[in-house]
Design a protein around this motif. Sequence first.
Motif, PDB file in Angstrom:
ATOM      1  N   LEU A   1       9.750  -8.831  50.889  1.00  0.00           N
ATOM      2  CA  LEU A   1       8.978  -9.339  49.756  1.00  0.00           C
ATOM      3  C   LEU A   1       9.259  -8.618  48.444  1.00  0.00           C
ATOM      4  N   ARG A   2       9.888  -7.468  48.469  1.00  0.00           N
ATOM      5  CA  ARG A   2      10.102  -6.729  47.228  1.00  0.00           C
ATOM      6  C   ARG A   2      11.174  -7.378  46.368  1.00  0.00           C
ATOM      7  N   GLU A   3      11.223  -6.985  45.107  1.00  0.00           N
ATOM      8  CA  GLU A   3      12.270  -7.469  44.206  1.00  0.00           C
ATOM      9  C   GLU A   3      13.625  -6.934  44.670  1.00  0.00           C
ATOM     10  N   GLY A   4      14.587  -7.826  44.810  1.00  0.00           N
ATOM     11  CA  GLY A   4      15.877  -7.459  45.362  1.00  0.00           C
ATOM     12  C   GLY A   4      15.901  -7.455  46.869  1.00  0.00           C
ATOM     13  N   GLY A   5      14.814  -7.900  47.501  1.00  0.00           N
ATOM     14  CA  GLY A   5      14.741  -7.943  48.944  1.00  0.00           C
ATOM     15  C   GLY A   5      15.365  -9.208  49.516  1.00  0.00           C
ATOM     16  N   ILE A   6      15.074  -9.453  50.783  1.00  0.00           N
ATOM     17  CA  ILE A   6      15.696 -10.580  51.482  1.00  0.00           C
ATOM     18  C   ILE A   6      15.261 -11.910  50.869  1.00  0.00           C
ATOM     19  N   LEU A   7      13.978 -12.056  50.565  1.00  0.00           N
ATOM     20  CA  LEU A   7      13.499 -13.303  49.974  1.00  0.00           C
ATOM     21  C   LEU A   7      14.107 -13.530  48.599  1.00  0.00           C
ATOM     22  N   ASP A   8      14.139 -12.496  47.790  1.00  0.00           N
ATOM     23  CA  ASP A   8      14.739 -12.609  46.456  1.00  0.00           C
ATOM     24  C   ASP A   8      16.223 -12.936  46.550  1.00  0.00           C
ATOM     25  N   TYR A   9      16.920 -12.317  47.494  1.00  0.00           N
ATOM     26  CA  TYR A   9      18.352 -12.590  47.683  1.00  0.00           C
ATOM     27  C   TYR A   9      18.580 -14.036  48.121  1.00  0.00           C
TER      28      TYR A   9
END
Length: 300
Positions: free
Chosen positions: A142-150
């Motif tokens: 959930l963090r910025e640059g994490g799996i979801l953001d990627y």
Amino acid sequence: MEIVSKADGGKAGPRRRLGQGWATAALLTPAYGWLLLAVFLPLCAMLFFSFLKSSPVPGRALVYTVDNYLAFIKRPYLFNVAWTSIQIGLWTTGLCALIGLPAAIALARATAGRSRHILFLLIILPFWTNGLVRVFSWTMVLREGGILDYALHWIVPAGPSVSLLYSFPAIIIGLVHAYLPYMILTCYLSATAIEDSTIEAARSLGARTPVVFWKILLPLCMPGLISGSILIFVPVIGSFMEPRILGGRIGVTMGTVIEDQFTAAFNWPLGAALSFTMLAVVLLIFAVSSRVLSGRAATP
């Protein structure tokens, strides 16, 4: 001889029942003894602490008070904290019901054999994972640059960065992941008790799938749905790990406040009083839900 045998049989009955009673008591004594040592004695100690004016320290006189139970009156911010905890509990329970009930019905009525065993394994997999590992893995997602953001940038390269970490939805996601198996398993037990002839009779009378769900499956699965809701709502309103790690500064709940009273503020009496207040809420929920379940069981 017949009279003697009847007399012996009359005496053997009470002796047999007495022997069964002693055997049952012998089997239950270890379990109840462990519950006494591990549950009731700590509760009694916490109840004692809740009436103290300050934390017990060697050499200091004990002063008793009931002011700790008036904390919600003296500290109005606790109402907001309690409401946040209730909101988290309602959202988590509602989402688990929306996801878990259809999944349980599908598992009970559309799977069999090895496929059902594999799905069961996937459902109980969160129970085999350490809680801290599970929560910190969500921070990587959930963090910025994490799996979801990627993943979102892979779909929309020019899109803005997305971060759900330290937000209310992040807390809900972590709690739903942790407690969803409870809802699926309890609803599954109710769904497996539904006879195939009941569904076939409804379809032979012209009922379509939505009508079968609302009129037959949902009412018959209601005991499992209520049981799962209790198993989820009660621990969620007192949770502290997911709100603290995934919620950050906004993850202040009754669970985190109670934990801080014991670990940071060293105010054991207030923490104990808040714990027993939460326990009273839990017992009230159990009382209401048991009446609902007993009423449904008495309905023909």
